[in-house]
Motif scaffolding. Structure first.
Motif, mmCIF file in Angstrom:
data_model
loop_
_atom_site.group_PDB
_atom_site.id
_atom_site.type_symbol
_atom_site.label_atom_id
_atom_site.label_comp_id
_atom_site.label_asym_id
_atom_site.label_seq_id
_atom_site.Cartn_x
_atom_site.Cartn_y
_atom_site.Cartn_z
ATOM 1 N N ARG A 155 0.842 -1.213 0.000
ATOM 2 C CA ARG A 155 0.000 0.000 0.000
ATOM 3 C C ARG A 155 0.871 1.255 0.000
ATOM 4 O O ARG A 155 0.562 2.226 -0.694
ATOM 5 C CB ARG A 155 -0.906 0.032 1.236
ATOM 6 N N SER A 156 1.953 1.229 0.742
ATOM 7 C CA SER A 156 2.794 2.431 0.775
ATOM 8 C C SER A 156 3.501 2.619 -0.570
ATOM 9 O O SER A 156 3.695 3.740 -1.019
ATOM 10 C CB SER A 156 3.746 2.401 1.967
ATOM 11 N N TYR A 157 3.859 1.534 -1.243
ATOM 12 C CA TYR A 157 4.448 1.672 -2.593
ATOM 13 C C TYR A 157 3.429 2.267 -3.569
ATOM 14 O O TYR A 157 3.782 3.051 -4.448
ATOM 15 C CB TYR A 157 4.952 0.331 -3.116
ATOM 16 N N ILE A 158 2.174 1.890 -3.395
ATOM 17 C CA ILE A 158 1.126 2.448 -4.274
ATOM 18 C C ILE A 158 1.018 3.952 -4.025
ATOM 19 O O ILE A 158 0.979 4.746 -4.966
ATOM 20 C CB ILE A 158 -0.237 1.748 -4.032
ATOM 21 N N GLN A 159 1.017 4.335 -2.750
ATOM 22 C CA GLN A 159 0.935 5.768 -2.401
ATOM 23 C C GLN A 159 2.118 6.555 -2.938
ATOM 24 O O GLN A 159 1.980 7.688 -3.391
ATOM 25 C CB GLN A 159 0.913 5.928 -0.886
ATOM 26 N N GLN A 160 3.290 5.915 -2.877
ATOM 27 C CA GLN A 160 4.501 6.597 -3.365
ATOM 28 C C GLN A 160 4.585 6.606 -4.890
ATOM 29 O O GLN A 160 5.544 7.117 -5.449
ATOM 30 C CB GLN A 160 5.742 5.914 -2.799
ATOM 31 N N LYS A 161 3.613 5.960 -5.541
ATOM 32 C CA LYS A 161 3.565 5.910 -7.005
ATOM 33 C C LYS A 161 4.853 5.344 -7.617
ATOM 34 O O LYS A 161 5.439 5.948 -8.539
ATOM 35 C CB LYS A 161 3.278 7.298 -7.587
ATOM 36 N N VAL A 162 5.326 4.236 -7.081
ATOM 37 C CA VAL A 162 6.484 3.587 -7.701
ATOM 38 C C VAL A 162 6.081 3.134 -9.105
ATOM 39 O O VAL A 162 4.886 3.058 -9.421
ATOM 40 C CB VAL A 162 6.963 2.367 -6.873
ATOM 41 N N ASP A 163 7.066 2.807 -9.938
ATOM 42 C CA ASP A 163 6.738 2.367 -11.304
ATOM 43 C C ASP A 163 6.272 0.919 -11.342
ATOM 44 O O ASP A 163 5.450 0.539 -12.166
ATOM 45 C CB ASP A 163 7.972 2.521 -12.207
ATOM 46 N N VAL A 164 6.872 0.100 -10.462
ATOM 47 C CA VAL A 164 6.548 -1.330 -10.477
ATOM 48 C C VAL A 164 6.699 -1.876 -9.054
ATOM 49 O O VAL A 164 7.557 -1.426 -8.297
ATOM 50 C CB VAL A 164 7.450 -2.092 -11.504
ATOM 51 N N ILE A 165 5.842 -2.836 -8.731
ATOM 52 C CA ILE A 165 5.924 -3.488 -7.415
ATOM 53 C C ILE A 165 6.312 -4.945 -7.635
ATOM 54 O O ILE A 165 5.733 -5.621 -8.498
ATOM 55 C CB ILE A 165 4.568 -3.414 -6.675
#
Ligand code: GYE
Length: 324
Positions: A87-97
């Protein structure tokens, strides 16, 4: 004449340098496309085993080499921590998870959030159990059922009945625990005289393997074989077996999965009898897949890692050049 050639060569060299220079500044000026500088959020399972440590190192090194900015989190084997990290990666708008799901089920909601945010997800090492395979781009990792089959096949070829097996399972609900059990059972099914007399989770850790084995040595008579879903639990079992006054590898045979250095050393020393390899060095392939996905290229839905098996002799030969 000579001077003329030199002058021409210098001019050519200058032209080349200028061309390189402008190409360089063009790239660093950057069009801002996703493939220029990729940010990957990686939600790791934990640091439970030698395999995991090698996997983490591989991912971190490959990211650095590939110029991928890595945001890394360690979930300490807890699904809720992994969900938070995603969820925090989604918030940070990373390019890929990318992530290695600690257990198979319970991912649909968070993966749907990633999909809605248009952030592609790559599964690495462990699989999810979901009906919706549009929730991830690809799954890179081993065939755990095959690993279990290899372990069971060795036992059928290297034992005479009756054989009492105790199984030290990996983390309950994790893909490698489910599949390594399945594969092993399938491989020994035809041998009525091979019995799995006890099966319990040691959570893929050395301490867990030791504790479970201590209890099993007290409760279960006539143990001939330990089948441990990873080296670490096998190494823990060795400690328990020695403490009970028995000789690991002789009084009780041991089969494990992974082939990390400590496991291979125990195999070479005859305390483990057979190891099925599981390759943790997934970093390069992961970065490659991430770049392709972000460039809009087709990638296979499943990428399976190539693996082998080791006897004590093969472990002795492999150890000097073993990377992890
Ligand atoms: O075998 C074990 C680790 O998921 C393949 O996890 C991985 C497994 C590995 O803890 O050592």
């Amino acid at each position: 004449m000579l001077k003329k050639i030199t002058t021409t060569a210098t001019a050519l060299l200058l032209a080349t340098l200028t061309a390189c220079g402008s190409a360089d500044s063009g790239a660093s000026g950057g069009a801002g496309g996703k493939t220029d500088k990729i940010t990957m959020g990686f939600a790791q399972v934990g640091a439970e085993s030698g395999w995991r440590t090698a996997n983490t190192t591989s991912v971190q090194r490959s990211a650095a080499t590939a110029g991928v900015e890595l945001k890394f989190s360690d979930a300490q084997q807890k699904q809720e921590n992994q969900i938070k990290a995603i969820r925090s990666y989604i918030q940070q708008k990373v390019d890929v998870i990318a992530f290695s799901p600690v257990v198979e089920t319970g991912w649909d909601a968070v993966l749907l959030e990633a999909k809605r945010a248009k952030i592609p997800v790559i599964l690495t090492d462990r699989a999810v159990d979901s009906k919706d395979d549009s929730l991830y781009e690809t799954f890179l990792g081993s065939d755990f059922v095959l690993e279990g089959e290899k372990a069971g096949k060795w036992l059928t070829e290297n034992s005479q009945g009756p054989v009492n097996v105790v199984e030290l399972q990996g983390t309950t609900g994790a893909a490698p625990a489910i599949d390594r059990k399945k594969g092993f059972e399938k491989a020994v099914a035809a041998r009525q005289d091979i019995k799995i007399v006890a099966t319990q989770s040691g959570d893929f850790t050395r301490a867990g393997g030791k504790q479970v084995m201590e209890a099993l040595l007290r409760s279960t008579p006539d143990i001939d074989v330990v089948y441990a879903h990873n080296d670490d639990m096998g190494l823990g079992a060795i400690e328990a077996i020695k403490a009970a006054g028995k000789t690991p590898g002789k009084d009780i045979k041991i089969i494990t999965v992974d082939a990390v250095k400590a496991g291979m050393e125990a195999l070479a020393a005859g305390e483990i009898n057979y190891i099925v390899e599981c390759n943790p060095l997934l970093g390069d392939q992961l970065m490659d897949l991430a770049k392709k996905v972000l460039a809009g290229e087709e990638v296979p839905k499943r990428v399976v890692t190539e693996e082998t098996t080791f006897t004590p002799e093969q472990a002795k030969a492999a150890l000097p050049t073993r990377q992890y």
